[in-house]
Design a protein around this motif. Structure first.
Motif, PDB file in Angstrom:
ATOM      1  N   GLN A   2      40.483  40.229  60.381  1.00 49.22           N
ATOM      2  CA  GLN A   2      41.564  39.277  60.646  1.00 49.22           C
ATOM      3  C   GLN A   2      41.042  38.016  61.325  1.00 49.22           C
ATOM      4  O   GLN A   2      41.514  36.911  61.042  1.00 49.22           O
ATOM      5  CB  GLN A   2      42.657  39.936  61.493  1.00 49.22           C
ATOM      6  CG  GLN A   2      43.427  41.005  60.727  1.00 49.22           C
ATOM      7  CD  GLN A   2      44.694  41.447  61.436  1.00 49.22           C
ATOM      8  OE1 GLN A   2      45.217  40.718  62.261  1.00 49.22           O
ATOM      9  NE2 GLN A   2      45.173  42.623  61.114  1.00 49.22           N
ATOM     10  N   ASN A  62      50.151  35.126  62.741  1.00 48.79           N
ATOM     11  CA  ASN A  62      50.236  36.560  62.464  1.00 48.79           C
ATOM     12  C   ASN A  62      48.867  37.231  62.467  1.00 48.79           C
ATOM     13  O   ASN A  62      48.734  38.407  62.829  1.00 48.79           O
ATOM     14  CB  ASN A  62      50.909  36.799  61.112  1.00 48.79           C
ATOM     15  CG  ASN A  62      52.417  36.625  61.180  1.00 48.79           C
ATOM     16  OD1 ASN A  62      53.011  36.743  62.245  1.00 48.79           O
ATOM     17  ND2 ASN A  62      53.026  36.325  60.055  1.00 48.79           N
ATOM     18  N   LEU A  64      46.502  36.648  64.444  1.00 47.43           N
ATOM     19  CA  LEU A  64      46.102  36.873  65.840  1.00 47.43           C
ATOM     20  C   LEU A  64      47.097  37.740  66.603  1.00 47.43           C
ATOM     21  O   LEU A  64      46.841  38.109  67.749  1.00 47.43           O
ATOM     22  CB  LEU A  64      45.960  35.532  66.569  1.00 47.43           C
ATOM     23  CG  LEU A  64      44.869  34.578  66.042  1.00 47.43           C
ATOM     24  CD1 LEU A  64      44.853  33.298  66.866  1.00 47.43           C
ATOM     25  CD2 LEU A  64      43.503  35.248  66.067  1.00 47.43           C
ATOM     26  N   SER A  65      48.229  38.047  65.974  1.00 47.50           N
ATOM     27  CA  SER A  65      49.285  38.793  66.652  1.00 47.50           C
ATOM     28  C   SER A  65      49.250  40.267  66.254  1.00 47.50           C
ATOM     29  O   SER A  65      48.794  40.625  65.171  1.00 47.50           O
ATOM     30  CB  SER A  65      50.647  38.190  66.304  1.00 47.50           C
ATOM     31  OG  SER A  65      51.689  38.982  66.805  1.00 47.50           O
ATOM     32  N   THR A  66      49.741  41.105  67.128  1.00 54.81           N
ATOM     33  CA  THR A  66      49.838  42.537  66.821  1.00 54.81           C
ATOM     34  C   THR A  66      51.205  42.893  66.256  1.00 54.81           C
ATOM     35  O   THR A  66      51.335  43.834  65.473  1.00 54.81           O
ATOM     36  CB  THR A  66      49.594  43.369  68.091  1.00 54.81           C
ATOM     37  OG1 THR A  66      50.489  42.926  69.129  1.00 54.81           O
ATOM     38  CG2 THR A  66      48.152  43.208  68.566  1.00 54.81           C
ATOM     39  N   SER A  67      52.245  42.124  66.618  1.00 58.34           N
ATOM     40  CA  SER A  67      53.599  42.454  66.153  1.00 58.34           C
ATOM     41  C   SER A  67      53.853  41.959  64.738  1.00 58.34           C
ATOM     42  O   SER A  67      54.486  42.622  63.933  1.00 58.34           O
ATOM     43  CB  SER A  67      54.640  41.856  67.108  1.00 58.34           C
ATOM     44  OG  SER A  67      54.547  40.447  67.118  1.00 58.34           O
ATOM     45  N   LYS A  68      53.366  40.743  64.415  1.00 60.45           N
ATOM     46  CA  LYS A  68      53.550  40.154  63.085  1.00 60.45           C
ATOM     47  C   LYS A  68      55.023  40.152  62.664  1.00 60.45           C
ATOM     48  O   LYS A  68      55.376  40.521  61.536  1.00 60.45           O
ATOM     49  CB  LYS A  68      52.699  40.884  62.038  1.00 60.45           C
ATOM     50  CG  LYS A  68      51.201  40.787  62.284  1.00 60.45           C
ATOM     51  CD  LYS A  68      50.428  41.594  61.285  1.00 60.45           C
ATOM     52  CE  LYS A  68      48.928  41.446  61.409  1.00 60.45           C
ATOM     53  NZ  LYS A  68      48.407  41.363  62.768  1.00 60.45           N
ATOM     54  N   SER A  69      55.878  39.738  63.573  1.00 63.04           N
ATOM     55  CA  SER A  69      57.310  39.751  63.279  1.00 63.04           C
ATOM     56  C   SER A  69      57.821  38.331  63.072  1.00 63.04           C
ATOM     57  O   SER A  69      57.222  37.361  63.530  1.00 63.04           O
ATOM     58  CB  SER A  69      58.080  40.412  64.426  1.00 63.04           C
ATOM     59  OG  SER A  69      57.907  39.668  65.619  1.00 63.04           O
TER      60      SER A  69
END
Length: 292
Positions: A2, A62, A64-69
């Protein structure tokens, strides 16, 4: 992986924005480029910046994010602006093809037809056309019942994955969406092809080899951009077997939403002497300012 993707797409996004900003600035600052062809190109470059900015920054976040919401409202806002700008690009490609047709096939009538009022109206229509045309599909898809899974197997809010999340099928909405894509995308593509078929016939009749080379060089850039844009778009949204696997959908979307806008400034600047001269002038002026 990622982080690797983030680095690659960040560089691609920065290069895309920088390249298109340089083209828009060159058209704005160089009076020799204040012609309909370059004014349309400058607006197309600004449109490209808006087009990539609807999806790529969110995709980078997204990665870099863990939630990706993404919220429901943000998802449909992205869907609306992404496709509206995409439809506007189709309109501008048609307008640019029409301009080349008039300049090469009707050179004596060109100043009388392509007046300032006409190309100003075309620019305004090009920026607003997609926003009016795509209101109905977005509203209908947003009103579908969403009561089951809320995971979109895509990096953008694409209409097909969104409709797949709906609890019940709506044939009328699917028909409206498919019909709009088929008529508009195929219609604009055929218009561009017909325009350039007439241009090629006119160029072949030119007695001068230098005139032929200049005309073909000017049109080749536009045709290359047209093929890079329409090829994956038609494959994704118009082809009969558009039920591509999820990975294929992502790759095709990635191509026309990230890769094609990256190549467009290179294609237009490297194959155009006037544009290269204008860009060189900007760089020289910038260096002079730094020296002072």
């Amino acid at each position: 992986m990622q982080l690797l993707y983030f680095g690659f797409f960040s560089v691609a996004y920065i290069l895309t924005v920088t390249g298109n900003v340089l083209i828009a600035c060159a058209v704005l600052l160089d009076r020799r480029l204040h012609t309909p062809m370059y004014i349309l190109l400058g607006n197309f470059s600004l449109l490209e910046i808006c087009y990539v900015s609807t999806t790529v920054p969110n995709m980078l976040a997204n990665l870099l994010s863990t939630s990706k919401s993404i919220s429901f409202l943000s998802c449909f806002a992205q869907f609306y602006f992404f496709f509206s700008f995409g439809y506007d690009e189709c309109f501008f490609l048609c307008t640019m093809a029409f301009d080349r047709y008039l300049a090469i096939c009707r050179p004596l009538h060109y100043p009388r037809i392509m007046t300032k009022q006409l190309y100003t109206g075309l620019v305004i229509s090009g920026w607003s056309f997609g926003f009016f045309l795509y209101i109905a599909p977005v509203l209908r898809i947003s009103r579908l019942p969403y009561c089951g899974p809320n995971i979109i197997d895509h990096f953008v809010c694409d209409p097909v994955p969104l409709m797949m999340l709906s609890c019940s099928e709506d044939p009328a909405t699917q028909l409206l969406y498919s019909t709009l894509n088929i008529i508009f995308i195929n219609g604009t593509f055929l218009f561009v092809l017909c325009s350039y078929a007439l241009v090629i016939l006119a160029v072949l009749k030119m007695p001068s080899t230098a005139s032929k080379h200049k005309a073909f060089s000017t049109c080749a850039s536009h045709l290359t951009v047209v093929m890079l844009f329409y090829g994956p778009v038609i494959m994704m949204y118009v082809s009969p077997g558009s039920g591509h696997p999820e990975k294929m959908q992502k790759l095709i979307t990635l191509f026309y939403s990230v890769v094609t806008p990256l190549f467009n400034p290179l294609i237009y600047s490297l194959r155009n002497k006037e544009m290269k001269a204008a860009l060189r002038k900007i760089f020289i002026a910038e260096q002079s300012v730094h020296k002072i």
